[in-house]
Design a protein around this motif. Structure first.
Motif, short mmCIF file in Angstrom:
data_model
loop_
_atom_site.label_atom_id
_atom_site.label_comp_id
_atom_site.label_asym_id
_atom_site.label_seq_id
_atom_site.Cartn_x
_atom_site.Cartn_y
_atom_site.Cartn_z
N GLU A 68 12.46 -3.23 3.20
CA GLU A 68 12.98 -2.64 4.43
C GLU A 68 11.88 -2.31 5.44
O GLU A 68 12.16 -2.18 6.62
N TRP A 69 10.64 -2.11 4.98
CA TRP A 69 9.60 -1.69 5.93
C TRP A 69 8.42 -2.64 6.05
O TRP A 69 7.72 -2.62 7.06
N LYS A 70 8.17 -3.48 5.09
CA LYS A 70 6.94 -4.29 5.19
C LYS A 70 6.99 -5.28 6.35
O LYS A 70 5.96 -5.57 6.95
N ARG A 71 8.17 -5.75 6.72
CA ARG A 71 8.25 -6.67 7.86
C ARG A 71 7.89 -5.96 9.17
O ARG A 71 7.34 -6.56 10.07
N ILE A 72 8.17 -4.67 9.24
CA ILE A 72 7.82 -3.88 10.43
C ILE A 72 6.31 -3.71 10.54
O ILE A 72 5.75 -3.66 11.63
N LEU A 73 5.63 -3.65 9.39
CA LEU A 73 4.20 -3.37 9.36
C LEU A 73 3.32 -4.61 9.36
O LEU A 73 2.14 -4.54 9.71
N ARG A 74 3.89 -5.73 8.98
CA ARG A 74 3.11 -6.98 8.87
C ARG A 74 2.44 -7.32 10.22
O ARG A 74 3.05 -7.24 11.26
N GLY A 75 1.14 -7.62 10.15
CA GLY A 75 0.38 -8.00 11.34
C GLY A 75 -0.09 -6.84 12.19
O GLY A 75 -0.75 -7.05 13.20
N LYS A 76 0.23 -5.62 11.78
CA LYS A 76 -0.17 -4.44 12.55
C LYS A 76 -1.36 -3.75 11.90
O LYS A 76 -1.57 -3.82 10.70
N ARG A 77 -2.14 -3.05 12.71
CA ARG A 77 -3.21 -2.18 12.21
C ARG A 77 -2.56 -0.83 11.92
O ARG A 77 -2.06 -0.17 12.83
N TRP A 80 4.43 5.21 -10.23
CA TRP A 80 3.21 5.99 -10.04
C TRP A 80 2.05 5.17 -9.46
O TRP A 80 0.89 5.50 -9.65
N ARG A 81 2.36 4.10 -8.75
CA ARG A 81 1.31 3.32 -8.09
C ARG A 81 1.06 3.89 -6.70
O ARG A 81 2.00 4.10 -5.93
N PRO A 82 -0.20 4.13 -6.34
CA PRO A 82 -0.53 4.72 -5.03
C PRO A 82 -0.16 3.81 -3.86
O PRO A 82 -0.29 2.59 -3.93
N ASN A 83 0.30 4.45 -2.79
CA ASN A 83 0.71 3.70 -1.61
C ASN A 83 -0.41 2.85 -1.02
O ASN A 83 -0.16 1.73 -0.55
N VAL A 84 -1.64 3.35 -1.04
CA VAL A 84 -2.75 2.58 -0.50
C VAL A 84 -2.86 1.23 -1.22
O VAL A 84 -2.95 0.17 -0.58
N GLU A 85 -2.81 1.26 -2.52
CA GLU A 85 -2.89 0.02 -3.30
C GLU A 85 -1.70 -0.90 -3.02
O GLU A 85 -1.86 -2.12 -2.90
N LEU A 86 -0.50 -0.32 -2.91
CA LEU A 86 0.69 -1.13 -2.65
C LEU A 86 0.63 -1.80 -1.28
O LEU A 86 0.98 -2.96 -1.14
N PHE A 87 0.17 -1.06 -0.28
CA PHE A 87 0.04 -1.65 1.06
C PHE A 87 -0.93 -2.83 1.01
O PHE A 87 -0.65 -3.89 1.57
N LEU A 88 -2.06 -2.63 0.36
CA LEU A 88 -3.06 -3.69 0.30
C LEU A 88 -2.56 -4.88 -0.51
O LEU A 88 -2.80 -6.04 -0.14
N GLU A 89 -1.83 -4.64 -1.59
CA GLU A 89 -1.23 -5.73 -2.38
C GLU A 89 -0.26 -6.56 -1.55
O GLU A 89 -0.11 -7.76 -1.76
N GLU A 90 0.42 -5.90 -0.62
CA GLU A 90 1.38 -6.58 0.26
C GLU A 90 0.67 -7.33 1.39
O GLU A 90 1.32 -7.96 2.21
N GLY A 91 -0.65 -7.22 1.44
CA GLY A 91 -1.40 -7.88 2.50
C GLY A 91 -1.36 -7.15 3.82
O GLY A 91 -1.64 -7.72 4.87
N LEU A 92 -1.02 -5.86 3.79
CA LEU A 92 -0.95 -5.06 5.01
C LEU A 92 -2.34 -4.53 5.36
O LEU A 92 -3.18 -4.33 4.49
N ARG A 93 -2.55 -4.32 6.64
CA ARG A 93 -3.88 -3.96 7.15
C ARG A 93 -4.00 -2.46 7.40
O ARG A 93 -3.68 -1.97 8.48
N LEU A 94 -4.47 -1.74 6.40
CA LEU A 94 -4.71 -0.31 6.55
C LEU A 94 -6.07 -0.10 7.21
O LEU A 94 -7.09 -0.52 6.68
N VAL A 95 -6.07 0.53 8.38
CA VAL A 95 -7.34 0.72 9.07
C VAL A 95 -7.83 2.17 9.03
O VAL A 95 -9.02 2.41 9.15
#
Length: 148
Positions: free
Chosen positions: A12-21, A35-50
């Protein structure tokens, strides 16, 4: 019935975040049902956490009243901005280089607690800059019987 928190609803949300900083406002409660941390999940999804932003108690659970300083996330080298102590309200400069903000913190069920204010202050600054703001919601732990 298993309760799914916002972080578990990736489709529901990764398409909104894809390609964004992305700027992620979070702490140690930002985990999925496994119990997996959100930071790791975002990075696994290829999202760009800045940038990461963290409220009272910091990213990893400092004691109450203990100073929480700006830092860098170990292993991933992502800047971590403290929103506790001298800086409760983020400035416009804190959100530079960010296209969208995501809030993922478990509420403690008390409306006077600092986490709700961290979200409000971040929303206020984001609105002044026209930045989209996504809340990955979680049930209130004091009840939590109705989840929509």
């Amino acid at each position: 019935m298993k309760t799914l928190v916002g972080l578990d609803r990736r489709e529901e949300w990764k398409r909104i975040l894809r390609g964004k900083r992305i700027g992620l406002i979070t702490n140690y409660s930002g985990v999925d049902a496994d119990w997996r941390p959100n930071v790791e999940l975002f990075l696994e999804e290829g999202l760009r956490l800045v940038k990461l932003f963290t409220p009272e108690h910091g990213l990893f659970g400092a004691l109450a009243g203990e100073e929480v300083s700006d830092a860098e996330y170990p292993e991933y080298h992502i800047p971590v901005i403290s929103l506790y102590g001298d800086k409760l309200h983020p400035g416009k400069e804190d959100f530079e280089g960010i296209d969208i903000l995501v809030y993922d913190i478990m509420d403690v069920g008390l409306r006077y607690y600092t986490y709700i204010y961290t979200m409000t202050y971040c929303m206020d600054t984001a609105a002044s800059l026209g930045l989209p703001f996504v809340v990955l919601d979680r049930p209130n732990p004091l009840g939590g019987r109705i989840v929509s």
